[in-house]
Design a protein around this motif. Sequence first.
Motif, PDB file in Angstrom:
ATOM      1  N   SER A 139      -8.973   6.100  -6.665  1.00 52.45           N
ATOM      2  CA  SER A 139      -9.555   6.054  -5.322  1.00 52.45           C
ATOM      3  C   SER A 139     -10.421   7.298  -5.139  1.00 52.45           C
ATOM      4  CB  SER A 139      -8.484   5.960  -4.240  1.00 52.45           C
ATOM      5  OG  SER A 139      -7.641   7.098  -4.287  1.00 52.45           O
ATOM      6  N   GLY A 159      -8.883   5.382   4.926  1.00 50.23           N
ATOM      7  CA  GLY A 159      -7.983   5.517   3.789  1.00 50.23           C
ATOM      8  C   GLY A 159      -6.574   5.109   4.141  1.00 50.23           C
ATOM      9  N   GLY A 160      -5.658   5.353   3.211  1.00 46.11           N
ATOM     10  CA  GLY A 160      -4.274   5.015   3.449  1.00 46.11           C
ATOM     11  C   GLY A 160      -4.042   3.527   3.369  1.00 46.11           C
ATOM     12  N   PRO A 161      -2.994   3.039   3.999  1.00 44.29           N
ATOM     13  CA  PRO A 161      -2.621   1.630   3.880  1.00 44.29           C
ATOM     14  C   PRO A 161      -3.492   0.744   4.762  1.00 44.29           C
ATOM     15  CG  PRO A 161      -1.117   2.761   5.342  1.00 44.29           C
ATOM     16  CD  PRO A 161      -2.063   3.801   4.814  1.00 44.29           C
ATOM     17  N   THR A 162      -4.660   0.460   4.299  1.00 41.94           N
ATOM     18  CA  THR A 162      -5.604  -0.311   5.098  1.00 41.94           C
ATOM     19  C   THR A 162      -6.238  -1.400   4.255  1.00 41.94           C
ATOM     20  OG1 THR A 162      -7.479  -0.111   6.595  1.00 41.94           O
ATOM     21  CG2 THR A 162      -7.579   1.144   4.570  1.00 41.94           C
ATOM     22  N   PHE A 201      -4.365  -0.634 -10.236  1.00 40.05           N
ATOM     23  CA  PHE A 201      -5.133   0.441  -9.623  1.00 40.05           C
ATOM     24  C   PHE A 201      -5.581   1.443 -10.686  1.00 40.05           C
ATOM     25  CE2 PHE A 201      -6.291   3.606  -6.569  1.00 40.05           C
ATOM     26  CZ  PHE A 201      -5.796   4.818  -7.020  1.00 40.05           C
ATOM     27  N   SER A 234      -9.286  10.977  -4.863  1.00 46.00           N
ATOM     28  CA  SER A 234      -8.137  11.238  -4.000  1.00 46.00           C
ATOM     29  C   SER A 234      -6.821  10.835  -4.663  1.00 46.00           C
ATOM     30  CB  SER A 234      -8.285  10.533  -2.654  1.00 46.00           C
ATOM     31  OG  SER A 234      -8.547   9.162  -2.828  1.00 46.00           O
ATOM     32  N   GLU A 235      -6.901   9.880  -5.573  1.00 52.46           N
ATOM     33  CA  GLU A 235      -5.700   9.453  -6.280  1.00 52.46           C
ATOM     34  C   GLU A 235      -6.128   8.739  -7.555  1.00 52.46           C
ATOM     35  OE1 GLU A 235      -3.044   7.457  -3.663  1.00 52.46           O
ATOM     36  OE2 GLU A 235      -1.463   7.195  -5.164  1.00 52.46           O
ATOM     37  N   TYR A 242     -10.279  -1.008  -9.606  1.00 48.84           N
ATOM     38  CA  TYR A 242      -9.099  -1.680 -10.133  1.00 48.84           C
ATOM     39  C   TYR A 242      -9.519  -2.430 -11.390  1.00 48.84           C
ATOM     40  CZ  TYR A 242      -6.625  -0.964  -5.699  1.00 48.84           C
ATOM     41  OH  TYR A 242      -6.005  -0.417  -4.601  1.00 48.84           O
ATOM     42  N   ALA A 298       0.841  -1.193   0.000  1.00 47.13           N
ATOM     43  CA  ALA A 298       0.000   0.000   0.000  1.00 47.13           C
ATOM     44  C   ALA A 298       0.873   1.238   0.000  1.00 47.13           C
ATOM     45  CB  ALA A 298      -0.902   0.007   1.221  1.00 47.13           C
ATOM     46  N   ALA A 299       0.449   2.208  -0.780  1.00 46.30           N
ATOM     47  CA  ALA A 299       1.102   3.520  -0.797  1.00 46.30           C
ATOM     48  C   ALA A 299       0.011   4.544  -1.049  1.00 46.30           C
ATOM     49  CB  ALA A 299       2.165   3.583  -1.880  1.00 46.30           C
ATOM     50  N   GLY A 300      -0.123   5.488  -0.149  1.00 49.51           N
ATOM     51  CA  GLY A 300      -1.224   6.429  -0.284  1.00 49.51           C
ATOM     52  C   GLY A 300      -2.538   5.687  -0.208  1.00 49.51           C
ATOM     53  N   ASN A 301      -3.397   5.911  -1.157  1.00 50.97           N
ATOM     54  CA  ASN A 301      -4.698   5.255  -1.178  1.00 50.97           C
ATOM     55  C   ASN A 301      -4.777   4.166  -2.226  1.00 50.97           C
ATOM     56  OD1 ASN A 301      -6.052   6.693   0.888  1.00 50.97           O
ATOM     57  ND2 ASN A 301      -6.169   8.460  -0.473  1.00 50.97           N
ATOM     58  N   LYS A 302      -3.663   3.590  -2.605  1.00 51.26           N
ATOM     59  CA  LYS A 302      -3.726   2.554  -3.618  1.00 51.26           C
ATOM     60  C   LYS A 302      -2.907   1.339  -3.215  1.00 51.26           C
ATOM     61  CE  LYS A 302       0.205   3.755  -6.546  1.00 51.26           C
ATOM     62  NZ  LYS A 302       0.649   4.210  -7.873  1.00 51.26           N
ATOM     63  N   LEU A 303      -3.313   0.205  -3.759  1.00 49.63           N
ATOM     64  CA  LEU A 303      -2.559  -1.023  -3.627  1.00 49.63           C
ATOM     65  C   LEU A 303      -1.829  -1.288  -4.931  1.00 49.63           C
ATOM     66  CD1 LEU A 303      -5.276  -3.322  -1.993  1.00 49.63           C
ATOM     67  CD2 LEU A 303      -3.296  -2.301  -0.856  1.00 49.63           C
ATOM     68  N   TYR A 336     -12.740   2.373  -4.480  1.00 48.77           N
ATOM     69  CA  TYR A 336     -11.675   2.193  -5.459  1.00 48.77           C
ATOM     70  C   TYR A 336     -12.198   1.433  -6.672  1.00 48.77           C
ATOM     71  CZ  TYR A 336      -9.342   2.536  -0.899  1.00 48.77           C
ATOM     72  OH  TYR A 336      -8.966   2.924   0.368  1.00 48.77           O
TER      73      TYR A 336
END
Lengths: 109, 114
Positions: B48, B98-101, B45, B55-56, B35, A92-97, B33
Motif C-alpha cells: 500500500s 486509508g485503513g479499513p475502507t 496483498f 505505508s505497508e 495485489y 481489512a487490517a491496517g491498509n490491506k485486505l 495498492y
Amino acid sequence: QKEVEQNSGPLSVPEGAIASLNCTYSDRGSQSFFWYRQYSGKSPELIMSIYSNGDKEDGRFTAQLNKASQYVSLLIRDSQPSDSATYLCAKAAGNKLTFGGGTRVLVKP
Amino acid sequence: EPEVTQTPSHQVTQMGQEVILRCVPISNHLYFYWYRQILGQKVEFLVSFYNNEISEKSEIFDDQFSVERPDGSNFTLKIRSTKLEDSAMYFCASSLVGGPTEAFFGQGTRLTVV
C-alpha cells in the motif's frame, strides 16, 4: 488457521432462489469486512462493505456480520444467471485486505 | 463512473527481465495498492502507498519489487528481475481514505514470465 476461510463450492442455486455464502475469520479484532464478486479472468468488484454487527442490505444483497462468532455472510436474493461468479470475502487490517479463497456460485436457469 | 485503469492488459517477459506495470488510480483517491493473484489461488496483498511512500508491504514484496508515483496520475509496480513464479494477475486498487475502507480494483495485468 487461515485468516479468512470460505467454502470453495461450487454452490449451485436455481434461478430465483436465495444463495447463502459464509465466511469465517480468525482475528477477533477484525472490524471491517467486504464482499467482492469476481468473474472468471476478471478483477474483484466490490459488492458490499459491513463494519458493525447485524444486517446490511443493498438491493438483492444482504451482508450479515457476527463478530462474537467471527463470521460474515452474504445472501443473494432472486439469484440470476449473471450472478454466477466467485464471491470473495475480505477483512481489512491496517491498509490491506486479506481475502478468502472465494466461493464459486453457479445459478442454473 | 470513475475507474482504476491498468496497462498493459497482458505482458509476456523473459525470466530475468525487468517489467513495469502501470496504473491510473481514481482521480481523487489518495491510497494506492497492488495485489496479485496466481492462477487458481487467492488474491494476495503486495503493498500500500500513501503520500509518496509505502505505508505497508507484505512478505511477498521483497527487494525485487518497487513502487512509484512518477507523476500526479500514474502509479507503477516494477519487478526488477522476473522469475517464473512471478507469473500472475496483478491488480492495482485505490481508495479515498486509508485503513479499513472500500478499495476499487483495476481490470488487472496478466504477467507471464517465460
